[in-house]
Design a protein around this motif. Sequence first.
Motif, PDB file in Angstrom:
ATOM      1  N   VAL A 259     146.090 -67.234 111.858  1.00 45.26           N
ATOM      2  CA  VAL A 259     146.997 -68.230 112.441  1.00 45.26           C
ATOM      3  C   VAL A 259     147.293 -69.265 111.366  1.00 45.26           C
ATOM      4  N   ALA A 260     148.566 -69.461 111.069  1.00 46.22           N
ATOM      5  CA  ALA A 260     148.971 -70.434 110.051  1.00 46.22           C
ATOM      6  C   ALA A 260     149.761 -71.554 110.707  1.00 46.22           C
ATOM      7  N   TYR A 261     149.852 -72.670 110.002  1.00 43.34           N
ATOM      8  CA  TYR A 261     150.637 -73.787 110.545  1.00 43.34           C
ATOM      9  C   TYR A 261     151.286 -74.558 109.410  1.00 43.34           C
ATOM     10  N   SER A 262     152.358 -75.234 109.737  1.00 38.71           N
ATOM     11  CA  SER A 262     153.013 -76.160 108.819  1.00 38.71           C
ATOM     12  C   SER A 262     153.292 -77.428 109.608  1.00 38.71           C
ATOM     13  N   ARG A 263     152.636 -78.505 109.218  1.00 37.64           N
ATOM     14  CA  ARG A 263     152.669 -79.724 110.017  1.00 37.64           C
ATOM     15  C   ARG A 263     154.007 -80.457 109.910  1.00 37.64           C
ATOM     16  N   SER A 357     152.189 -70.128 113.547  1.00 34.02           N
ATOM     17  CA  SER A 357     152.519 -68.705 113.426  1.00 34.02           C
ATOM     18  C   SER A 357     151.278 -67.843 113.554  1.00 34.02           C
ATOM     19  N   VAL A 358     151.465 -66.662 114.129  1.00 39.42           N
ATOM     20  CA  VAL A 358     150.429 -65.630 114.085  1.00 39.42           C
ATOM     21  C   VAL A 358     150.931 -64.517 113.171  1.00 39.42           C
ATOM     22  N   VAL A 359     150.009 -63.954 112.372  1.00 40.67           N
ATOM     23  CA  VAL A 359     150.378 -62.975 111.346  1.00 40.67           C
ATOM     24  C   VAL A 359     149.444 -61.782 111.437  1.00 40.67           C
ATOM     25  N   GLY A 360     149.990 -60.580 111.280  1.00 40.37           N
ATOM     26  CA  GLY A 360     149.149 -59.385 111.248  1.00 40.37           C
ATOM     27  C   GLY A 360     149.957 -58.117 111.080  1.00 40.37           C
ATOM     28  N   VAL A 407     146.849 -74.103 117.553  1.00 45.12           N
ATOM     29  CA  VAL A 407     146.114 -73.259 116.599  1.00 45.12           C
ATOM     30  C   VAL A 407     144.808 -72.779 117.214  1.00 45.12           C
ATOM     31  N   GLN A 408     144.076 -73.685 117.839  1.00 41.66           N
ATOM     32  CA  GLN A 408     142.800 -73.318 118.463  1.00 41.66           C
ATOM     33  C   GLN A 408     143.001 -72.332 119.610  1.00 41.66           C
TER      34      GLN A 408
END
Length: 419
Positions: A259-263, A357-360, A407-408
């Motif tokens: 899980v990624a983030y951009s604040r 975002s979720v990535v996989g 995110v959590q």
Amino acid sequence: MPLLVMKFGGTSVADLERIENAAKKVQKEVDRGYDVIVIVSAMSGKTNELVGWVETTSKLYDAREYDAVVASGENVTAGLMALRLQEMGVPARSWQGWQVPINTTSAHGSARFVSIPRDNLDAKFAEGFKVAVVAGFQGVSPEGRITTLGRGGSDTTAVAFAAAFGAERCDIYTDVDGVYTTDPRICAKARKMDKIAFEEMLELASLGAKVLQTRSVELAMRYKVRLRVLSSFEDTDETSGTLVCDEEEIMESKVVSGVAYSRDEAKITLVTVEDRPGVASAIFGPLADAGVNVDMIVQNISEKGHDDAHPGAVTDMTFSCPVNQVERAKKAVEDARAAGSIVYEDLVVDSDVAKVSVVGIGMRSHAGVAAKMFSALASENVNIKVIGTSEIKISVLIDRKYMELAVQALHDAFELEKG
């Protein structure tokens, strides 16, 4: 001899004690039988200091002289690292970019690699030298001037050398011990991954994960350079850190890996834009020319719809960009309207959003990822403003105040704490 590339970032060589610590890690690989190319950054904080000196001396500075000054930080580290290795009995010498040579374009401050001839380093290895300590972040232009490579330049230098010399692996030493399923500062359950595919790492890097720079991952994926991310502050062995590799090396991929983030994102909407062929080009062309990094784009039927005031087809166009580029984006769009190339009724900016975002790579073969993601956010009453997807990622824009909660929740929903 087998060859390794080892890269040490600014925090890993921040002072003489840390340079000695890094040198011991290099010595360990030499003792295992490797020839080693070491890529070093400037000592932590030194590049910013050098940039400050340039800007104080000359507001409208010559970019060629800027590069000459700023590249000196890496030269100091390379010399000190070579000296420390020599004191430890390891045959080593330092190399500046022009000595290798690292041939680049002439775009000072943001040069790109053209070629890295092997002859000079290969000759020294043949003489019995075991380590070449190369100043990262720099090269030489066709005109013979020193160039610098811009943000992430030392990571990219390391990968470029690994590709050019056919290295067994490229080890990136940093202040974290690997790549985590998400930021451990936000989610205590975050887990360090043993392996991650190039494509997943590229998405995570571009989405805000700061472990590796996007350019270096792109280069590694193109040339199949196996990257290993590990801590310079811990004892490490061949199983330490996270290996970034081809997906064929990963036995079974999880549906979602991270899980990624951009604040610091912003959402900009152009209200009641003419719905006609070429309108998207008329909007995003000027934005590109202005250097605005547009990310998510959504076009939908305008709230105004069709009425006497709006007899033609109209649409609303929404896009996201970094919050520090909002003013630049507004000016580009407003200038395009003044020039008559686009028509819209209003420009609405929301500067208080974040991207999660979720990535996989497992998404390619599994259905229901979007449904699970949206359900997890809904259960926490997190409203989604914009949705964007690719083959291996789903991103949403949400109110910034809910970012950590989101995110959590997503980390829990996809059970990423499990290996």
